[in-house]
Scaffold this active site. Structure first.
Site, PDB file in Angstrom:
ATOM      1  N   THR A  40       5.064  98.851  56.616  1.00 54.95           N
ATOM      2  CA  THR A  40       4.560  98.338  55.336  1.00 54.95           C
ATOM      3  C   THR A  40       5.614  97.589  54.515  1.00 54.95           C
ATOM      4  OG1 THR A  40       5.032 100.431  54.207  1.00 54.95           O
ATOM      5  CG2 THR A  40       2.844 100.183  55.194  1.00 54.95           C
ATOM      6  N   HIS A  91      28.522  87.068  65.423  1.00 53.15           N
ATOM      7  CA  HIS A  91      28.148  88.405  65.856  1.00 53.15           C
ATOM      8  C   HIS A  91      29.351  89.344  65.834  1.00 53.15           C
ATOM      9  CE1 HIS A  91      24.622  86.549  68.309  1.00 53.15           C
ATOM     10  NE2 HIS A  91      24.278  86.800  67.062  1.00 53.15           N
ATOM     11  N   GLU A 127      19.786  93.927  61.788  1.00 47.76           N
ATOM     12  CA  GLU A 127      21.181  93.490  61.880  1.00 47.76           C
ATOM     13  C   GLU A 127      22.025  94.275  60.884  1.00 47.76           C
ATOM     14  OE1 GLU A 127      23.831  89.372  61.443  1.00 47.76           O
ATOM     15  OE2 GLU A 127      21.673  89.345  61.048  1.00 47.76           O
TER      16      GLU A 127
END
Length: 346
Positions: A64, A299, A145
């Protein structure tokens, strides 16, 4: 616990503060050492769960929330069999016309879900993964992430000691079987059912390879974003085994980047398992050839440290395994097409 394992674990602890990548290497080796005469290699048994299709039933953790809502709507529009989701405290409600549950265990029992996608904020994402492992969900795809590396070390430690649940990610775009099932944040419209299996550490470069293989008419059989973090649930070898055993996958594109040694390991695997006249064509691109040592590039895992993890070493290893390495991401589609043409596979 054997003395060998204790020594390896102690070494990993000492190194972790100064080099996350060194710790990752030591921990990954430690996980494969024998404990009390038993080799903990059962996690490889979960590779079969990487393959998804139109029958895969998915729940969304963080259903949600803003991200969960948006990407669940996109998945439903694509035709993905999303059967519900979880948000603690909102069990019994409906969202996007689907049931909301308080726990993953309840969601699995009520819906028969075989996969879960996680859109949960970083501080709580590891707990969400662990909840899915507890519920024995076969495939867990974590998009989040920025999960603390210490959290993911604990998750990885647990993953490698079981063979029921397979994790893809975190920090990844997800996995898609074009025209059948989309789990993640990738744009569905650029995909086309076809013949190329794509695996990548980079999300945006995955989309580039997808677009190009669609443009040259080859399409994709399965696309997997494994994520760019140093502690992830699925690596190149896991995906390559799926591709090599999949009759619908006739060629492979592998997109790597600086940092770690996943590409070198993949090269060794391909040399052993994809050689001879029936070998599938493999094309690769390695990002970061001009990256300076010691600087993280995007990254968390994209860093050259201790003189290892550089692009040139990875390219050399892949080429020695018969992989055709493209020097530009813009040429991935034409390069794999030429390989098909050369082998009279068109």
């Amino acid at each position: 616990m054997t003395a060998t394992v204790v020594a390896a674990a102690a070494t990993a602890t000492m190194v972790s503060s100064s080099s996350g990548l060194a710790a990752a290497r030591l921990l990954s080796r430690t996980f494969l050492l024998q404990q009390n005469g038993i080799r903990h290699g059962s996690y490889t048994a979960s590779r079969k769960h990487i393959y998804i299709d139109k029958n895969t039933k998915i729940i969304c953790q963080g259903f949600t929330g803003k991200q969960g809502t948006f990407h669940s709507q996109q998945a439903l529009e694509y035709g993905t069999k999303l059967v519900g989701g979880t948000t603690p405290g909102k069990g019994g409600q409906k969202h996007l016309g689907l049931p909301v549950f308080n726990t993953v265990k309840e969601a699995k029992e009520k819906t028969g879900a075989t996969a879960s996608v996680i859109y949960v904020p970083p501080p709580f994402a590891a707990a969400a993964i662990n909840e899915a492992i507890d519920a024995e969900i076969p495939l867990v795809v974590c998009i989040t992430e920025g999960i603390p590396q210490q959290d993911m070390v604990r998750v990885k430690h647990r993953l490698t000691r079981q063979g029921t649940t397979r994790l893809i990610g975190p920090n990844c775009p997800g996995v898609i079987n074009p025209g059948e099932c989309k789990i993640g944040i990738m744009p569905g419209h650029i995909h086309k059912k076809g013949r190329i299996g794509i695996v990548s550490r980079s999300g945006t470069l995955t989309y580039e390879a997808v677009h190009q293989t669609t443009q040259v008419g080859l399409g994709q059989s399965l696309c997997i974003g494994i994520g760019g973090d140093p502690f992830n649930g699925t690596d190149f070898i896991d995906c390559l085994e799926v591709f090599l055993n999949d009759p619908a996958t006739e060629g492979i594109i592998l997109i790597g980047e600086i940092g770690g040694h996943a590409e070198e390991n993949a090269a060794a695997f391909l040399k052993e398992h994809n050689s001879g006249p029936k070998a599938k064509p493999v094309v690769s691109f390695i990002a970061g050839i001009t990256a300076p040592p010691g600087r993280r590039m995007g990254h968390a895992g994209a860093i050259i440290a201790g003189g290892k993890g550089g692009a040139k070493e990875k390219i050399s290893a892949l080429q020695s395994a018969g992989v055709v390495v493209s020097m530009s991401p813009a040429q991935l589609g034409t390069t794999i097409y030429k390989e098909f043409e050369k082998r009279k596979m068109l």
